[in-house]
Write a protein that holds these residues in place. Structure first.
Motif, PDB file in Angstrom:
ATOM      1  N   MET A  81       0.854  -1.172   0.000  1.00 44.50           N
ATOM      2  CA  MET A  81       0.000   0.000   0.000  1.00 44.50           C
ATOM      3  C   MET A  81       0.891   1.223   0.000  1.00 44.50           C
ATOM      4  O   MET A  81       1.988   1.208   0.557  1.00 44.50           O
ATOM      5  CB  MET A  81      -0.917   0.013   1.223  1.00 44.50           C
ATOM      6  CG  MET A  81      -1.855  -1.173   1.325  1.00 44.50           C
ATOM      7  SD  MET A  81      -3.012  -1.344  -0.054  1.00 44.50           S
ATOM      8  CE  MET A  81      -4.136   0.004   0.290  1.00 44.50           C
ATOM      9  N   GLN A  82       0.420   2.269  -0.644  1.00 45.19           N
ATOM     10  CA  GLN A  82       1.187   3.499  -0.694  1.00 45.19           C
ATOM     11  C   GLN A  82       0.276   4.710  -0.752  1.00 45.19           C
ATOM     12  O   GLN A  82      -0.842   4.625  -1.248  1.00 45.19           O
ATOM     13  CB  GLN A  82       2.153   3.512  -1.887  1.00 45.19           C
ATOM     14  CG  GLN A  82       1.544   3.165  -3.229  1.00 45.19           C
ATOM     15  CD  GLN A  82       1.535   1.675  -3.493  1.00 45.19           C
ATOM     16  OE1 GLN A  82       2.427   0.960  -3.074  1.00 45.19           O
ATOM     17  NE2 GLN A  82       0.516   1.199  -4.180  1.00 45.19           N
ATOM     18  N   ASP A  83       0.757   5.802  -0.210  1.00 48.49           N
ATOM     19  CA  ASP A  83       0.082   7.089  -0.275  1.00 48.49           C
ATOM     20  C   ASP A  83       0.945   7.973  -1.169  1.00 48.49           C
ATOM     21  O   ASP A  83       2.010   8.444  -0.760  1.00 48.49           O
ATOM     22  CB  ASP A  83      -0.045   7.680   1.135  1.00 48.49           C
ATOM     23  CG  ASP A  83      -0.851   8.975   1.165  1.00 48.49           C
ATOM     24  OD1 ASP A  83      -0.817   9.720   0.160  1.00 48.49           O
ATOM     25  OD2 ASP A  83      -1.491   9.240   2.196  1.00 48.49           O
ATOM     26  N   LEU A  84       0.497   8.189  -2.404  1.00 53.65           N
ATOM     27  CA  LEU A  84       1.300   8.921  -3.376  1.00 53.65           C
ATOM     28  C   LEU A  84       1.223  10.429  -3.188  1.00 53.65           C
ATOM     29  O   LEU A  84       1.923  11.167  -3.874  1.00 53.65           O
ATOM     30  CB  LEU A  84       0.875   8.535  -4.796  1.00 53.65           C
ATOM     31  CG  LEU A  84       1.129   7.070  -5.164  1.00 53.65           C
ATOM     32  CD1 LEU A  84       0.641   6.774  -6.578  1.00 53.65           C
ATOM     33  CD2 LEU A  84       2.608   6.726  -5.036  1.00 53.65           C
ATOM     34  N   ALA A 137      10.813   5.317  12.492  1.00 51.79           N
ATOM     35  CA  ALA A 137      10.351   4.458  13.597  1.00 51.79           C
ATOM     36  C   ALA A 137       8.840   4.482  13.749  1.00 51.79           C
ATOM     37  O   ALA A 137       8.245   3.499  14.208  1.00 51.79           O
ATOM     38  CB  ALA A 137      11.019   4.893  14.900  1.00 51.79           C
ATOM     39  N   PHE A 138       8.195   5.577  13.334  1.00 51.39           N
ATOM     40  CA  PHE A 138       6.725   5.633  13.395  1.00 51.39           C
ATOM     41  C   PHE A 138       6.107   4.530  12.537  1.00 51.39           C
ATOM     42  O   PHE A 138       5.060   3.983  12.867  1.00 51.39           O
ATOM     43  CB  PHE A 138       6.217   6.987  12.907  1.00 51.39           C
ATOM     44  CG  PHE A 138       6.665   8.153  13.738  1.00 51.39           C
ATOM     45  CD1 PHE A 138       6.115   8.399  14.987  1.00 51.39           C
ATOM     46  CD2 PHE A 138       7.630   9.027  13.270  1.00 51.39           C
ATOM     47  CE1 PHE A 138       6.510   9.472  15.758  1.00 51.39           C
ATOM     48  CE2 PHE A 138       8.044  10.109  14.030  1.00 51.39           C
ATOM     49  CZ  PHE A 138       7.485  10.338  15.280  1.00 51.39           C
ATOM     50  N   GLY A 139       6.759   4.211  11.416  1.00 52.95           N
ATOM     51  CA  GLY A 139       6.210   3.239  10.483  1.00 52.95           C
ATOM     52  C   GLY A 139       6.158   1.829  11.016  1.00 52.95           C
ATOM     53  O   GLY A 139       5.447   0.972  10.462  1.00 52.95           O
ATOM     54  N   LEU A 140       6.908   1.553  12.090  1.00 53.14           N
ATOM     55  CA  LEU A 140       6.864   0.218  12.677  1.00 53.14           C
ATOM     56  C   LEU A 140       5.466  -0.142  13.165  1.00 53.14           C
ATOM     57  O   LEU A 140       5.139  -1.313  13.328  1.00 53.14           O
ATOM     58  CB  LEU A 140       7.857   0.115  13.840  1.00 53.14           C
ATOM     59  CG  LEU A 140       9.342   0.137  13.448  1.00 53.14           C
ATOM     60  CD1 LEU A 140      10.214   0.222  14.692  1.00 53.14           C
ATOM     61  CD2 LEU A 140       9.702  -1.088  12.623  1.00 53.14           C
ATOM     62  N   ASP A 141       4.639   0.888  13.365  1.00 55.08           N
ATOM     63  CA  ASP A 141       3.253   0.647  13.781  1.00 55.08           C
ATOM     64  C   ASP A 141       2.489  -0.172  12.754  1.00 55.08           C
ATOM     65  O   ASP A 141       1.529  -0.880  13.098  1.00 55.08           O
ATOM     66  CB  ASP A 141       2.555   1.995  14.015  1.00 55.08           C
ATOM     67  CG  ASP A 141       1.215   1.853  14.720  1.00 55.08           C
ATOM     68  OD1 ASP A 141       1.102   0.989  15.608  1.00 55.08           O
ATOM     69  OD2 ASP A 141       0.285   2.605  14.387  1.00 55.08           O
ATOM     70  N   SER A 142       2.894  -0.114  11.486  1.00 55.60           N
ATOM     71  CA  SER A 142       2.195  -0.871  10.442  1.00 55.60           C
ATOM     72  C   SER A 142       2.279  -2.373  10.688  1.00 55.60           C
ATOM     73  O   SER A 142       1.387  -3.129  10.295  1.00 55.60           O
ATOM     74  CB  SER A 142       2.756  -0.520   9.063  1.00 55.60           C
ATOM     75  OG  SER A 142       4.134  -0.843   8.983  1.00 55.60           O
ATOM     76  N   ALA A 143       3.330  -2.834  11.358  1.00 51.40           N
ATOM     77  CA  ALA A 143       3.467  -4.261  11.639  1.00 51.40           C
ATOM     78  C   ALA A 143       2.364  -4.748  12.576  1.00 51.40           C
ATOM     79  O   ALA A 143       1.943  -5.915  12.503  1.00 51.40           O
ATOM     80  CB  ALA A 143       4.838  -4.552  12.246  1.00 51.40           C
ATOM     81  N   SER A 144       1.868  -3.863  13.435  1.00 53.37           N
ATOM     82  CA  SER A 144       0.760  -4.250  14.318  1.00 53.37           C
ATOM     83  C   SER A 144      -0.505  -4.523  13.516  1.00 53.37           C
ATOM     84  O   SER A 144      -1.293  -5.415  13.857  1.00 53.37           O
ATOM     85  CB  SER A 144       0.506  -3.153  15.358  1.00 53.37           C
ATOM     86  OG  SER A 144       1.611  -3.011  16.224  1.00 53.37           O
ATOM     87  N   GLY A 145      -0.695  -3.768  12.434  1.00 53.95           N
ATOM     88  CA  GLY A 145      -1.841  -4.028  11.565  1.00 53.95           C
ATOM     89  C   GLY A 145      -1.722  -5.368  10.865  1.00 53.95           C
ATOM     90  O   GLY A 145      -2.717  -6.089  10.691  1.00 53.95           O
ATOM     91  N   GLU A 191      -4.226  -3.495   5.528  1.00 59.99           N
ATOM     92  CA  GLU A 191      -4.691  -3.570   4.142  1.00 59.99           C
ATOM     93  C   GLU A 191      -3.647  -4.213   3.235  1.00 59.99           C
ATOM     94  O   GLU A 191      -3.990  -4.971   2.318  1.00 59.99           O
ATOM     95  CB  GLU A 191      -5.046  -2.170   3.634  1.00 59.99           C
ATOM     96  CG  GLU A 191      -6.259  -1.554   4.321  1.00 59.99           C
ATOM     97  CD  GLU A 191      -7.523  -2.370   4.102  1.00 59.99           C
ATOM     98  OE1 GLU A 191      -7.692  -2.939   3.004  1.00 59.99           O
ATOM     99  OE2 GLU A 191      -8.336  -2.457   5.042  1.00 59.99           O
ATOM    100  N   ALA A 192      -2.371  -3.929   3.474  1.00 59.53           N
ATOM    101  CA  ALA A 192      -1.317  -4.534   2.654  1.00 59.53           C
ATOM    102  C   ALA A 192      -1.291  -6.044   2.844  1.00 59.53           C
ATOM    103  O   ALA A 192      -1.149  -6.809   1.880  1.00 59.53           O
ATOM    104  CB  ALA A 192       0.030  -3.915   3.005  1.00 59.53           C
TER     105      ALA A 192
END
Length: 385
Positions: A81-84, A137-145, A191-192
């Motif tokens: 997933m990406q936000d362009l 480091a904020f992006g590590l939150d995506s692993a919880s999803g 979603e990814a």
């Protein structure tokens, strides 16, 4: 908005195997895999060695197909997933049956999650997914999803009262590109993971490579667009090795076959200048420490345990050294995961060597597939001049 289009740009597989053969890979592959009747044991002397390398190069056309990506490895799916608009995103490698996994961190400014459990002395033997993401480091939150999605499917390490999905992760720093306030979060990771499939991996401005840039030794305004790349190789005995990488290096990217600098720091005329020249002229780099990083997953269907997977991850870093200069700097957090889904007997030496070559090819693919954004040009922009 999210973009899920596919892009199958590919690095030449013939170039790939020709170079591998010249490095001695042919000697590591059983003769039966290269050509009927080949006998590497009887090959002696300079002429015989050249013939072996030539046999491997000639086999390239039958061994490789253009457009290969990491999903060619059995048991591996990828969702992105990406936000362009904000120029960030995440890439999730889902392992259908779980997999032994190793990791090797070479950069001095890593951002990671769940890497300690990959140490061979620790208990957990298999991981369920790996996340490569932007957002620092904020992006590590995506692993919880990703964990939440896998738990809903009943996938994870059994703990008696349920399962705990094992999801290691690594990040790149892309906060200075696009929006610093929008980062991959649990929703994006969920979603990814949900859309993970065997479709060829979209490359360039996609997933974790959406906000990636390279060549920042002379400052961010002289950099070029990095991106996400993938590649794979298949041997006749069924061994498949693949890689996916988000290229966000402080250094330049070069073609390991031709030596051409594909992307790097640009001079006042907008032309790429070699990284060493910038480094010699500047007493201190104008880029803050920890604001770069190249992160990758290499995968194979070899029968390997966790200890062996860690060795493959270590060897795979050679692919970064072949294609990025300088690499593993104080400003990078370079991290490579290695997984093995099983099914084919293969030596650690062969899997590690192929992983390095495939990872180098994936780095090149990332740069060639990237598109200019936020005022920074991509390889294709300079190549068209």
């Amino acid at each position: 908005m999210y973009d899920q289009e596919m892009d199958n740009r590919s690095y030449s597989r013939r170039e790939f195997l020709t170079k591998a053969a010249m490095l001695g890979l042919a000697a590591a592959v059983p003769g039966s895999l290269l050509a009927a009747g080949a006998d590497p044991v009887s090959a002696q002397g300079s002429a015989a060695s050249q013939a072996t390398a030539g046999t491997a190069a000639a086999a390239a056309d039958s061994l490789f197909e253009p457009g290969g990506t990491i999903v060619d490895v059995p048991g591996v799916k990828v969702g992105q997933m990406q936000d362009l608009t904000a120029m960030t995103g995440c890439t999730v490698v889902v392992l259908e049956e779980g997999s032994p996994c190793g990791v090797d961190v070479r950069g001095s400014a890593p951002g990671t999650r769940e890497t300690d459990l990959l140490n061979p002395i620790n208990m957990v033997e298999k991981v369920n997914a790996i996340v490569l993401t932007g957002g620092s480091a904020f992006g590590l939150d995506s692993a919880s999803g990703v964990m939440r999605f896998l738990e809903e499917q009943g996938i994870g390490h059994p703990v008696g009262v349920g399962v705990v999905p094992i999801v290691p992760a690594a990040v790149i720093f892309d906060l200075s590109f696009g929006s610093a306030k929008v980062r991959p979060d649990q929703k994006m990771g969920y979603e990814a993971a949900k859309i993970a499939s065997k479709n060829p991996v979209k490359q360039g401005n996609a997933g974790a490579g959406t906000g990636a840039t390279v060549g920042k030794l002379a400052g961010g305004n002289r950099a070029m667009k990095g991106g996400l790349g993938s590649a794979s190789v298949r041997l006749p005995n069924g061994l498949v090795v693949g890689a996916v990488v988000a290229v966000n290096a402080v250094g330049q990217v070069q073609d390991p076959v031709t030596g051409e600098i594909l992307a790097g720091a640009r001079d006042d005329q907008g032309q790429i200048r070699d990284a060493l020249s910038w480094m010699i002229e500047q007493s201190a780099p104008p880029v803050p420490s920890g604001t770069n990083t190249t992160i990758a997953v290499v995968a194979s269907n070899a029968n390997l345990n966790k200890t062996q997977a860690n060795k493959v991850a270590q060897m795979a870093h050679n692919g970064l050294a072949k294609s990025i200069f300088p690499v593993h700097t104080m400003s990078d957090g370079d991290t490579v995961f290695a997984v093995a889904t099983g099914g084919v007997d293969a030596s650690v030496n062969l899997v590690g060597t192929l992983s390095a070559e495939v990872l180098a090819a994936a780095v090149v693919n990332a740069i060639k597939a990237a598109e200019g954004a936020e005022g920074l040009p991509a390889y294709r922009d300079l190549a068209s001049r």
